[in-house]
Design a protein around this motif. Structure first.
Motif, short mmCIF file in Angstrom:
data_model
loop_
_atom_site.label_atom_id
_atom_site.label_comp_id
_atom_site.label_asym_id
_atom_site.label_seq_id
_atom_site.Cartn_x
_atom_site.Cartn_y
_atom_site.Cartn_z
N ASP A 141 0.83 -1.21 0.00
CA ASP A 141 0.00 0.00 0.00
C ASP A 141 0.87 1.27 0.00
N GLU A 142 2.23 1.07 0.07
CA GLU A 142 3.13 2.24 -0.01
C GLU A 142 3.76 2.37 -1.40
N GLY A 143 3.45 1.45 -2.30
CA GLY A 143 3.98 1.55 -3.66
C GLY A 143 4.64 0.26 -4.14
N LYS A 144 5.30 0.37 -5.30
CA LYS A 144 5.93 -0.81 -5.92
C LYS A 144 7.44 -0.69 -5.72
N MET A 145 8.06 -1.75 -5.26
CA MET A 145 9.50 -1.68 -4.98
C MET A 145 10.16 -3.04 -5.14
N HIS A 146 11.49 -3.01 -5.29
CA HIS A 146 12.25 -4.26 -5.36
C HIS A 146 12.12 -4.98 -4.01
N PHE A 147 12.12 -6.30 -4.05
CA PHE A 147 11.99 -7.07 -2.80
C PHE A 147 13.01 -6.65 -1.75
N GLN A 148 14.25 -6.37 -2.17
CA GLN A 148 15.28 -5.98 -1.19
C GLN A 148 14.94 -4.65 -0.53
N GLU A 149 14.36 -3.76 -1.33
CA GLU A 149 13.99 -2.47 -0.76
C GLU A 149 12.86 -2.68 0.26
N TYR A 150 11.91 -3.54 -0.10
CA TYR A 150 10.81 -3.85 0.82
C TYR A 150 11.36 -4.46 2.12
N MET A 151 12.24 -5.45 1.96
CA MET A 151 12.67 -6.20 3.14
C MET A 151 13.76 -5.48 3.94
N VAL A 152 14.78 -4.98 3.23
CA VAL A 152 15.94 -4.43 3.95
C VAL A 152 15.75 -2.94 4.27
N LYS A 153 15.40 -2.16 3.25
CA LYS A 153 15.31 -0.70 3.48
C LYS A 153 14.08 -0.34 4.30
N LYS A 155 12.15 -2.53 5.98
CA LYS A 155 11.92 -3.50 7.07
C LYS A 155 10.52 -4.13 6.99
N ALA A 156 10.13 -4.51 5.77
CA ALA A 156 8.87 -5.22 5.51
C ALA A 156 7.64 -4.47 6.02
N GLN A 157 7.70 -3.13 5.92
CA GLN A 157 6.52 -2.35 6.34
C GLN A 157 5.53 -2.23 5.18
N GLY A 158 4.30 -1.96 5.52
CA GLY A 158 3.28 -1.79 4.49
C GLY A 158 2.57 -3.10 4.21
N LYS A 159 1.32 -2.98 3.80
CA LYS A 159 0.53 -4.19 3.53
C LYS A 159 0.87 -4.70 2.12
N VAL A 160 1.25 -5.97 2.05
CA VAL A 160 1.60 -6.55 0.75
C VAL A 160 0.33 -6.79 -0.05
N LEU A 161 0.32 -6.31 -1.30
CA LEU A 161 -0.85 -6.49 -2.16
C LEU A 161 -0.56 -7.47 -3.29
N LYS A 162 0.70 -7.47 -3.75
CA LYS A 162 1.02 -8.31 -4.91
C LYS A 162 2.53 -8.55 -4.98
N VAL A 163 2.91 -9.68 -5.54
CA VAL A 163 4.34 -9.95 -5.80
C VAL A 163 4.47 -10.25 -7.29
N ILE A 164 5.44 -9.59 -7.91
CA ILE A 164 5.63 -9.78 -9.36
C ILE A 164 7.07 -10.21 -9.62
N PHE A 165 7.25 -11.19 -10.49
CA PHE A 165 8.60 -11.57 -10.90
C PHE A 165 8.87 -10.89 -12.25
N LYS A 166 9.46 -9.71 -12.18
CA LYS A 166 9.68 -8.93 -13.40
C LYS A 166 10.69 -9.64 -14.31
N GLY A 167 10.31 -9.84 -15.54
CA GLY A 167 11.22 -10.50 -16.50
C GLY A 167 10.97 -12.00 -16.64
N ILE A 168 10.05 -12.54 -15.82
CA ILE A 168 9.85 -14.00 -15.80
C ILE A 168 9.32 -14.52 -17.15
N GLU A 169 8.56 -13.66 -17.87
CA GLU A 169 7.97 -14.13 -19.15
C GLU A 169 9.07 -14.47 -20.16
N ARG A 170 10.21 -13.76 -20.07
CA ARG A 170 11.28 -14.01 -21.03
C ARG A 170 12.36 -14.95 -20.47
N ALA A 171 12.30 -15.21 -19.16
CA ALA A 171 13.39 -15.97 -18.53
C ALA A 171 13.24 -17.47 -18.77
#
Ligand code: GDP
Length: 307
Positions: A141-153, A155-171
């Protein structure tokens, strides 16, 4: 050969026990969705955690980084006003510098990881899940960010709404990843974050299909005990995505390919319900306090595989 699916800290702890109780060759398929570019360097946190741990040099208090490492370079960068929210020790930086230089020369992440493993004297094969760039993004609910930013910077604050694996369609998973799953006598899904670590590996094409197709037994270890992770934001991610935050919820995520699931003694009451999902359930102490517990847990997993 035994293949394992691994994230970072939880997996590395388990693997420390596993390498000591089996003589089987090991292929460790590691999540790279947590990879991030910082200070111009390519960081592969889960790959490094697994290698440092198996090399016996990890900072075991933190579960990541090199034991006794200094942070002189980061301190010096702070003088220039750099925003250094991701801790990178001086020895650790050498790994990232080396990886980045070789990537720039056109080497694949899998080749570089194999060199790193060998430089650290690690015998198990360490297989990054893909040579392609996949980035785990978290929408809160605070925006879209890299997982490391969410977890490390943050500290896992904010309500999680969605997880996306960017680039997975081509990987694509590497050939070694798929071949290890196909050739393995048994497969272990480590006690890792089921959404961002194991979930990222499972999102690659052919991985889930290969797990479903193999005749080898597959056993998972629950990273959740009594409805909570031992460490990390698995509960926030699973809860935010509307999943059940328990060993049962993890079993549901893996039910299409698991033959057996190891849960903690504290979750004994979930045994029958998880078995009803169509897998054998083994109940034991899954808190890996020391080497003895890690080895015991690995023995239970090997017994479930019949290897
Ligand atoms: P990360 O990428 O460093 O967060 O590492 P992983 O994805 O491998 O692991 C995170 C998961 O490991 C968390 O969900 C933890 O609950 C789990 N974990 C860590 N230590 C233990 C332990 O001693 N026992 C069990 N069962 N799970 C653990």
């Amino acid at each position: 050969m035994i293949a394992t699916l691994a994230g970072g800290v939880g997996a590395a702890r388990f693997l420390e026990g596993l390498v000591r109780v089996t003589r089987e060759e090991l292929s460790i398929i590691v999540n790279t969705g947590d990879d991030i570019e910082l200070l111009g360097l390519h960081i592969s946190p889960d790959v490094d955690i697994v290698i440092y741990t198996l090399a016996g040099i990890v900072d075991s208090e933190k579960g990541w980084g090199v034991k006794g490492d200094t942070f002189h370079c980061l301190d010096a960068l702070k003088r220039y006003g750099c925003d250094v929210w991701f801790m990178l020790g001086d020895q650790d930086l050498a790994t990232h510098l080396h990886r980045t230089l070789l990537l720039k020369k056109g080497k694949k992440l899998s080749e570089i990881t194999d060199e790193e493993r060998s430089a650290f004297g690690v015998e198990a094969r360490i297989l990054p899940m893909t040579d392609d760039r996949v980035e785990t993004m978290v929408i809160t609910d605070e925006g879209k960010m890299h997982f490391q930013e969410y977890m490390v910077k943050r500290k896992a604050q904010g309500k999680v709404l969605k997880v996306i694996f960017k680039g997975i369609e081509r990987a694509r998973p590497t050939d070694d990843v798929i071949n290890s799953i196909k050739r393995a006598k048994g497969i272990i899904v480590c006690p890792s974050n089921p959404i961002v670590s194991i979930g990222a590996i499972l999102s690659l094409p052919d991985v889930r299909e290969s797990l479903r197709a193999t005749k080898a037994k597959i056993v998972g270890v629950s990273p959740l005990i009594a409805g909570a992770p031992v460490k990390g934001p698995a509960d926030k991610l699973m809860g935010g995505l509307g999943m059940r935050v328990s060993a049962y919820g993890v079993a549901e995520l893996y039910q299409d390919f698991l033959d057996a699931f190891i849960i903690d003694n504290l979750d004994l009451d979930l045994k029958d319900r998880i078995e009803a999902l169509g897998m054998r359930v083994l109940v034991t102490d899954t808190i890996m306090k020391g080497l003895k517990e890690k080895m015991n847990l690995a023995r239970v997993a090997l017994e479930a595989l019949g290897v």
